[in-house]
Write an enzyme that holds these catalytic residues in place. Structure first.
Site, PDB file in Angstrom:
ATOM      1  N   TYR A 142     -35.986  44.112  47.257  1.00  0.00           N
ATOM      2  CA  TYR A 142     -35.029  43.348  48.065  1.00  0.00           C
ATOM      3  C   TYR A 142     -33.635  43.883  47.748  1.00  0.00           C
ATOM      4  O   TYR A 142     -33.081  43.609  46.685  1.00  0.00           O
ATOM      5  CB  TYR A 142     -35.146  41.864  47.739  1.00  0.00           C
ATOM      6  CG  TYR A 142     -34.268  40.938  48.554  1.00  0.00           C
ATOM      7  CD1 TYR A 142     -33.579  41.355  49.678  1.00  0.00           C
ATOM      8  CD2 TYR A 142     -34.145  39.592  48.179  1.00  0.00           C
ATOM      9  CE1 TYR A 142     -32.784  40.484  50.410  1.00  0.00           C
ATOM     10  CE2 TYR A 142     -33.369  38.717  48.898  1.00  0.00           C
ATOM     11  CZ  TYR A 142     -32.680  39.165  50.009  1.00  0.00           C
ATOM     12  OH  TYR A 142     -31.893  38.299  50.725  1.00  0.00           O
ATOM     13  N   LYS A 170     -37.139  45.044  51.584  1.00  0.00           N
ATOM     14  CA  LYS A 170     -36.414  44.116  52.446  1.00  0.00           C
ATOM     15  C   LYS A 170     -34.958  44.549  52.437  1.00  0.00           C
ATOM     16  O   LYS A 170     -34.292  44.491  51.402  1.00  0.00           O
ATOM     17  CB  LYS A 170     -36.560  42.679  51.953  1.00  0.00           C
ATOM     18  CG  LYS A 170     -35.769  41.669  52.785  1.00  0.00           C
ATOM     19  CD  LYS A 170     -35.839  40.274  52.174  1.00  0.00           C
ATOM     20  CE  LYS A 170     -34.952  39.313  52.960  1.00  0.00           C
ATOM     21  NZ  LYS A 170     -34.911  37.959  52.346  1.00  0.00           N
TER      22      LYS A 170
END
Length: 299
Positions: A142, A170
């Site tokens: 992320y 992400k």
């Protein structure tokens, strides 16, 4: 909907970063979490990310995180990927969370860039590698420098992509050029972590979304990614443009705040926020209603 994945879409295409419902007195609402998870999967989500930023992970305990994983897996784990947020700025703590999530039945892990500490890139590489080595679960990185203070450099992303269990990223970096390079060279499945950039990131090779707006617009997001994957770029662009007021409205303030307000407007489980987050004012709630209506979201 069956639980499916491919190497290109290891967690599906449309995932919502789910809020953590609380009771009126601020305790974890396990029943509410299960009902909300079922609602979101029924709406078309391939998976749910729990205990992420939108799940108020900084203010939930380790025990609550584990309980939440078990509850959501019990509710929807046979038909959606349940991804547990385990990232912290303390590698040892992240390893503990990763192992607990695996034992609780999670299908994958979300590991955010360590925040506040601002480690060098080698520190990031060792941190994420340690998390990937701690369990048998696939890992989604992320990358969100606006919260963490530092980006995951493209070169580091390429190195991390060589790990057999680091399978996705992400992307909340907001840099389409760097995303293009990393997608081309890292081999990672790319998921948009910024709803406004869902369509642009698809255009440079992303496979799906980890969405906040999915709390209120999963069917539209599903339609968008399906249209794009079938080559109907014009239809995808039309859906994107229709959703612009929703994208804007859901991020006028912190996304957790607006998501819980929108869910409350729909009589879905959400509950209060934990400080330092606070709820919308009456004026802000009226603006959110206007924004959602402008984007075609029914309340």
């Amino acid at each position: 909907m069956a639980l499916t994945s491919t190497p290109q879409t290891p967690f599906g295409r449309v995932l919502t970063a789910m809020v953590t419902p609380f009771t009126a007195d601020g305790a974890l609402d396990v029943d509410g979490a299960q009902r909300l998870a079922a609602h979101l999967v029924d709406a078309g989500n391939d998976g749910l990310v729990i205990s992420g930023t939108t799940g108020e992970s900084p203010t939930t305990t380790d025990a609550e995180k584990e309980q939440l994983v078990r509850a959501v897996v019990e509710a929807v784990g046979d038909r959606a990927h349940v991804i547990a947020g385990v990232g912290t700025n303390d590698t040892r703590h992240s390893l503990e969370l990763a192992r607990a999530a695996e034992q609780a039945g999670a299908h994958g892990l979300l590991a955010v860039t360590p925040y506040y500490s601002k480690p060098p890139q080698e520190g990031l590489h060792q941190h994420f590698t340690a998390i990937a080595d701690a369990t048998e679960l696939p890992v989604m990185l992320y990358d969100i420098p606006g919260r963490s203070g530092i980006p995951i450099d493209t070169e580091t992303m390429i190195r991390l992509g060589q790990h057999p269990r680091i399978v996705a990223n992400k992307d909340a970096k907001g840099d389409l050029g760097r995303a293009s390079l990393a997608i081309a060279e890292s081999g990672l499945a790319w998921y948009s972590g910024d709803d406004m950039l869902n369509l642009p990131l698809l255009s440079v090779g992303a496979v799906g979304f980890v969405s906040v707006v999915g709390h209120v617009a999963t069917p539209e997001l599903r339609e968008l990614v399906t249209a794009f994957s079938h080559g109907d770029v014009q239809k995808a662009a039309e859906i994107h443009q229709k959703l612009l007021p929703v994208f804007i409205g859901m991020f006028r303030t912190q996304g957790v705040i607006t998501s819980k307000a929108a869910l409350a407007l729909r009589n879905l489980p959400a509950g209060p926020l934990r400080l330092p987050l606070v709820g919308l004012t009456e004026q802000e709630t009226a603006q959110l209603k206007h924004d959602l209506a402008a984007g075609g979201v029914q309340l």
